[in-house]
Design a protein around this motif. Structure first.
Motif, PDB file in Angstrom:
ATOM      1  N   VAL A 289     -11.200   6.690   3.128  1.00 13.99           N
ATOM      2  CA  VAL A 289     -11.374   5.277   2.793  1.00 13.99           C
ATOM      3  C   VAL A 289     -12.656   4.732   3.400  1.00 13.99           C
ATOM      4  O   VAL A 289     -13.463   4.067   2.723  1.00 13.99           O
ATOM      5  N   PHE A 371      -3.489   1.126   0.074  1.00 16.40           N
ATOM      6  CA  PHE A 371      -4.207   2.064  -0.770  1.00 16.40           C
ATOM      7  C   PHE A 371      -3.229   3.048  -1.418  1.00 16.40           C
ATOM      8  O   PHE A 371      -2.147   3.308  -0.903  1.00 16.40           O
ATOM      9  N   GLY A 373      -3.503   6.941  -2.351  1.00 19.40           N
ATOM     10  CA  GLY A 373      -4.348   8.108  -2.181  1.00 19.40           C
ATOM     11  C   GLY A 373      -3.907   9.239  -3.090  1.00 19.40           C
ATOM     12  O   GLY A 373      -2.709   9.459  -3.293  1.00 19.40           O
ATOM     13  N   THR A 392      -9.225   7.852  -2.584  1.00 25.32           N
ATOM     14  CA  THR A 392      -8.619   6.565  -2.903  1.00 25.32           C
ATOM     15  C   THR A 392      -8.543   6.375  -4.408  1.00 25.32           C
ATOM     16  O   THR A 392      -9.556   6.257  -5.094  1.00 25.32           O
ATOM     17  N   THR A 395      -7.091   0.498  -4.586  1.00 23.96           N
ATOM     18  CA  THR A 395      -7.069  -0.393  -3.424  1.00 23.96           C
ATOM     19  C   THR A 395      -6.342  -1.660  -3.833  1.00 23.96           C
ATOM     20  O   THR A 395      -6.693  -2.295  -4.834  1.00 23.96           O
TER      21      THR A 395
END
Length: 413
Positions: A289, A371, A373, A392, A395
């Motif tokens: 990130v 987030f 992932g 990522t 977001t």
């Protein structure tokens, strides 16, 4: 006269030593930390402990609070509420102002009740419960407490993020969760948000499993494959998560895995190379990130931990906790649980990634960014030397995870 003089000198020395002992006891701000440090979930507690100590060393190097350093005091609760309450008793006997716990909403419920009762009986020796990961929504709704502050999104918030991450072509899902307060909450919230946001999705299987008891998940994978599911959705953590996904990958199941905790210690190793592009995790932080955001300071901080401990730093939220504590103790002007609790209410700070976070006054639930992932190749930092890491995929800003609450909090005068 000489005898009296000798007695006076001796008494003075005793009082001086006692005073020095009392002063010494106040040189640090102690934070009791209770989580499983033995048993099947010990890896989770041990990873938390190492990350917290790294963060505390950083906070202390920046001055601590009121000129005092924070000190972490660990207690093994063996994943049992009764042992967590023993830890609480030890902490209050030593006049510690904080107790922190992350794993197990059943343990969190017991701690909330125990802290409430202790603080009612002992107005001069109160303690604040810092919740760093027990996320059943009930804990900041029906069971909300003035003395309880949660620094992670609750299960309903995470479930909404997870459901929104499902691609349009996914129309059949299978749910597996742990059979206790948290897992039951995840099950309920996933069903709620699937019905609300993705009514086209069919739940082709839904199971609750005994917490920490299953060593072989291959029979479950066989059922999941037979159901025709395209995706497995789970809030499992620890070995219940790692062994589940490992069984699916080893069996060559044609699945995508939507998780809350696959990114935590041990998860990437269990997934392995077969999970490339097939596992997603709803997370407060991933090591890629910071470089993706171009945040050099945050990247250097996380790399420092990785170089020291050889596993991923996933606990950005823990740093947020201690930055809140640092600010609240300084604002309160004293190491006093009541004053610090009032100082924490409604406090807003920017976390180390630069996002604004707020400790909501109504229910003491932190509202922060989150987030999604995706576990894949080609990232800057791989996880646990697997050659894959967490990129990522999405977001989600704080304003987009906020949900209403039903808390009716009673505050002390």
């Amino acid at each position: 006269m000489r005898a009296r003089s000798g007695i006076s000198i001796l008494l003075g020395l005793v009082l001086a030593i006692a005073g020095m002992g009392g002063a010494s006891a106040q040189q640090t701000i102690k934070v009791a930390y209770t989580d499983p440090l033995s048993g099947p979930f010990a890896q989770v507690g041990d990873a938390n402990l190492k990350q917290m100590q790294y963060i505390i060393d950083f906070i202390n190097a920046k001055g601590g609070a009121l000129g005092k350093k924070f000190e972490l005091v660990p207690f093994d609760n063996k994943s049992q509420p009764s042992d967590a309450l023993i830890a609480l008793k030890s902490a209050t006997d030593q006049n510690m102002p904080f107790i922190m716990q992350c794993s197990g909403s059943n343990i969190a419920a017991a701690l909330i009740d125990g802290v409430n009762k202790h603080n009612d009986r002992n107005p001069d020796n109160r303690i604040i419960y810092l919740n760093c990961g027990a996320v059943a929504p009930e804990l900041t709704n029906e069971q909300c407490s003035f003395w309880h502050f949660r620094f992670d999104l609750h299960a309903a918030m995470k479930a909404e993020v997870m459901v929104r991450a499902l691609p349009k072509e996914t129309t059949k899902v299978y749910l597996i969760n742990q059979d206790y307060l948290f897992g039951q909450s995840v099950q309920r919230e996933l069903r709620t948000y699937l019905a609300k946001l993705r009514p086209d999705v069919q739940i082709v299987g839904d199971e609750l499993i005994p917490l920490g008891k299953i060593k072989d998940f291959s029979p479950y994978i066989t059922k999941i494959k037979a159901s025709g599911a395209q995706a497995l959705m789970t809030g499992n953590w620890g070995p219940d998560m790692n062994l589940l996904i490992k069984a699916g990958i080893d069996a060559g199941a044609d699945l995508r895995y939507y998780t809350f905790y696959a990114h935590l210690a041990g998860g990437p190793t269990a997934i392995g190379a077969g999970g490339d592009g097939r596992v997603l995790s709803v997370m407060s932080f991933g090591e890629n990130v910071a470089p993706e955001l171009g945040n050099k300071e945050a990247e250097e901080f996380t790399k420092g931990f990785r170089d020291k401990h050889k596993f991923d730093f996933s606990a950005a939220g823990y740093r947020t906790i201690f930055e809140y504590l640092q600010a609240a103790v300084n604002k309160a002007g004293a190491v006093d649980a009541t004053k610090i609790a009032f100082a924490l209410e409604g406090m807003t700070i920017r976390d180390f990634l630069g996002f604004e976070t707020t400790m909501r006054k109504d229910d003491h639930q932190l509202i922060s960014e989150y987030f999604v992932g995706s576990f894949k190749k080609g990232v800057k930092y791989d996880a646990e030397n697997t050659g894959l890491g967490w990129a990522t995929a999405a977001t989600v800003l704080a304003k987009d995870v906020d949900q209403p609450n039903t808390c009716k909090m009673k505050r002390p005068r």
